[in-house]
Design an enzyme around this catalytic site. Structure first.
Site, PDB file in Angstrom:
ATOM      1  N   HIS A  23      10.568  -8.360   5.329  1.00  0.00           N
ATOM      2  CA  HIS A  23      11.102  -7.297   4.480  1.00  0.00           C
ATOM      3  C   HIS A  23       9.956  -6.407   4.029  1.00  0.00           C
ATOM      4  CE1 HIS A  23      14.996  -9.362   4.054  1.00  0.00           C
ATOM      5  NE2 HIS A  23      14.246 -10.436   4.187  1.00  0.00           N
ATOM      6  N   GLY A  24      10.210  -5.109   4.002  1.00  0.00           N
ATOM      7  CA  GLY A  24       9.190  -4.160   3.566  1.00  0.00           C
ATOM      8  C   GLY A  24       8.842  -4.339   2.098  1.00  0.00           C
ATOM      9  N   HIS A  25       7.588  -4.003   1.755  1.00  0.00           N
ATOM     10  CA  HIS A  25       7.133  -4.121   0.372  1.00  0.00           C
ATOM     11  C   HIS A  25       6.654  -2.765  -0.097  1.00  0.00           C
ATOM     12  CE1 HIS A  25       5.245  -5.793  -3.192  1.00  0.00           C
ATOM     13  NE2 HIS A  25       4.189  -5.068  -2.902  1.00  0.00           N
ATOM     14  N   PRO A  26       6.971  -2.272  -1.201  1.00  0.00           N
ATOM     15  CA  PRO A  26       7.956  -2.720  -2.173  1.00  0.00           C
ATOM     16  C   PRO A  26       9.301  -2.073  -1.908  1.00  0.00           C
ATOM     17  CG  PRO A  26       6.663  -0.988  -3.144  1.00  0.00           C
ATOM     18  CD  PRO A  26       6.166  -1.184  -1.738  1.00  0.00           C
ATOM     19  N   GLU A  30      13.409  -6.521  -0.438  1.00  0.00           N
ATOM     20  CA  GLU A  30      12.477  -7.618  -0.690  1.00  0.00           C
ATOM     21  C   GLU A  30      13.003  -8.501  -1.831  1.00  0.00           C
ATOM     22  OE1 GLU A  30       7.716  -8.229  -1.297  1.00  0.00           O
ATOM     23  OE2 GLU A  30       8.655  -6.497  -2.235  1.00  0.00           O
TER      24      GLU A  30
END
Length: 46
Positions: A23-26, A30
């Site tokens: 999952h991408g941050h931020p 997430e």
């Protein structure tokens, strides 16, 4: 985040499947991963 949940529902993903995916941050997606990790007592952030 809605797309994330829709994809999981369409593919019958379990909370463990979601927790193991990237999952991408931020991002809000997430947060979904963190919730799934929490369901298995493996939270990254407490």
């Amino acid at each position: 985040m809605i797309a994330e949940v829709g994809f999981a529902m369409e593919n019958n993903a379990t909370s463990e499947d979601i927790a193991r995916s990237c999952h991408g941050h931020p991002t809000l997606s997430e947060a979904l991963k963190e919730a799934c990790l929490g369901a298995h007592f493996k939270c990254l952030h407490m």
